[in-house]
Design an enzyme around this catalytic site. Sequence first.
Site, PDB file in Angstrom:
ATOM      1  N   ASP A  30       0.821  -1.329  -0.044  1.00  0.00           N
ATOM      2  CA  ASP A  30       0.231  -0.036  -0.032  1.00  0.00           C
ATOM      3  C   ASP A  30       0.930   1.186  -0.060  1.00  0.00           C
ATOM      4  OD1 ASP A  30      -3.159   0.632   1.026  1.00  0.00           O
ATOM      5  OD2 ASP A  30      -1.733   2.251   1.000  1.00  0.00           O
ATOM      6  N   GLY A  94     -15.983   2.804   3.438  1.00  0.00           N
ATOM      7  CA  GLY A  94     -14.737   3.408   3.239  1.00  0.00           C
ATOM      8  C   GLY A  94     -13.855   3.034   2.028  1.00  0.00           C
ATOM      9  N   GLN A  95     -14.365   2.496   1.144  1.00  0.00           N
ATOM     10  CA  GLN A  95     -13.692   1.930   0.008  1.00  0.00           C
ATOM     11  C   GLN A  95     -13.455   3.443  -1.055  1.00  0.00           C
ATOM     12  OE1 GLN A  95     -16.008  -0.598  -2.649  1.00  0.00           O
ATOM     13  NE2 GLN A  95     -14.151  -1.007  -3.853  1.00  0.00           N
ATOM     14  N   HIS A 101     -10.474  -5.208  -3.451  1.00  0.00           N
ATOM     15  CA  HIS A 101      -8.989  -5.347  -2.823  1.00  0.00           C
ATOM     16  C   HIS A 101      -9.111  -5.696  -1.561  1.00  0.00           C
ATOM     17  CE1 HIS A 101     -10.166  -1.067  -2.677  1.00  0.00           C
ATOM     18  NE2 HIS A 101      -9.640  -1.040  -1.420  1.00  0.00           N
ATOM     19  N   HIS A 103      -7.111  -5.898   1.923  1.00  0.00           N
ATOM     20  CA  HIS A 103      -5.795  -5.292   2.855  1.00  0.00           C
ATOM     21  C   HIS A 103      -5.724  -6.384   3.566  1.00  0.00           C
ATOM     22  CE1 HIS A 103      -6.647  -0.748   2.282  1.00  0.00           C
ATOM     23  NE2 HIS A 103      -7.959  -1.367   2.090  1.00  0.00           N
TER      24      HIS A 103
HETATM   25  P1  5GP Z   1      -9.609   1.605   0.424  1.00  0.00           P
HETATM   26  O1  5GP Z   1      -9.579   2.954   0.889  1.00  0.00           O
HETATM   27  O2  5GP Z   1     -10.407   1.743  -0.942  1.00  0.00           O
HETATM   28  O3  5GP Z   1     -10.162   0.495   0.860  1.00  0.00           O
HETATM   29  O4  5GP Z   1      -8.128   1.263  -0.079  1.00  0.00           O
HETATM   30  C1  5GP Z   1      -7.374   1.782  -1.016  1.00  0.00           C
HETATM   31  C2  5GP Z   1      -5.811   1.580  -0.485  1.00  0.00           C
HETATM   32  O5  5GP Z   1      -5.195   1.909  -1.791  1.00  0.00           O
HETATM   33  C3  5GP Z   1      -5.612   2.748   0.358  1.00  0.00           C
HETATM   34  O6  5GP Z   1      -4.875   2.320   1.405  1.00  0.00           O
HETATM   35  C4  5GP Z   1      -4.526   3.695  -0.514  1.00  0.00           C
HETATM   36  O7  5GP Z   1      -3.360   4.029   0.232  1.00  0.00           O
HETATM   37  C5  5GP Z   1      -4.122   2.736  -1.596  1.00  0.00           C
HETATM   38  N1  5GP Z   1      -3.711   3.082  -2.797  1.00  0.00           N
HETATM   39  C6  5GP Z   1      -4.429   3.948  -3.585  1.00  0.00           C
HETATM   40  N2  5GP Z   1      -3.818   4.387  -4.659  1.00  0.00           N
HETATM   41  C7  5GP Z   1      -2.612   3.661  -4.749  1.00  0.00           C
HETATM   42  C8  5GP Z   1      -1.549   3.496  -5.686  1.00  0.00           C
HETATM   43  O8  5GP Z   1      -1.356   4.151  -6.707  1.00  0.00           O
HETATM   44  N3  5GP Z   1      -0.624   2.737  -5.350  1.00  0.00           N
HETATM   45  C9  5GP Z   1      -0.457   1.896  -4.241  1.00  0.00           C
HETATM   46  N4  5GP Z   1       0.467   1.146  -4.046  1.00  0.00           N
HETATM   47  N5  5GP Z   1      -1.547   2.063  -3.312  1.00  0.00           N
HETATM   48  C10 5GP Z   1      -2.716   2.966  -3.535  1.00  0.00           C
END
Ligand code: 5GP
Length: 115
Positions: A30, A94-95, A101, A103
């Site tokens: 991440d 919180g997506q 994906h 985590h």
């Molecule tokens: P969400 O908030 O959708 O559950 O998680 C998205 C995750 O993707 C976040 O933890 C954010 O830091 C990560 N993220 C967003 N853009 C990028 C990127 O371009 N590269 C990487 N490695 N992580 C990303």
Amino acid sequence: MADCIFCKIANKEIPSSIVYEDEQVVAFKDLEPQAPVHVLVIPKKHIESILALTAEDAELVAHVFTEVLPKLARDLGVAEKGFRVVANTGEEGGQSVKHLHFHLLGGRSMQWPPG
Ligand code: 5GP
Ligand code: ZN
């Protein structure tokens, strides 16, 4: 899918720190780690969220949970002490990236309830 940042990562159109890859999934660090170990496991094909999964994806989901996540947890050194797997889904979930994906977080004590 055009304009999906995780599709671009899966297709290597934008760089990421990939820690695991096979025919079906990619796992990468991440960008803003929330724990000493924080990787994201994504299907290579675009699936918006858990809500978009179909019966055809059952093998993919089983692969992620029975093989990829346990392997990563062991390889990244968090299997013994424990870790957390999270799939934020939708607005209140919180997506922020609309490509499914998981985590994988570990390396510190997790709090409950999450924020
Ligand atoms: P969400 O908030 O959708 O559950 O998680 C998205 C995750 O993707 C976040 O933890 C954010 O830091 C990560 N993220 C967003 N853009 C990028 C990127 O371009 N590269 C990487 N490695 N992580 C990303
Ligand atoms: Zn995508």
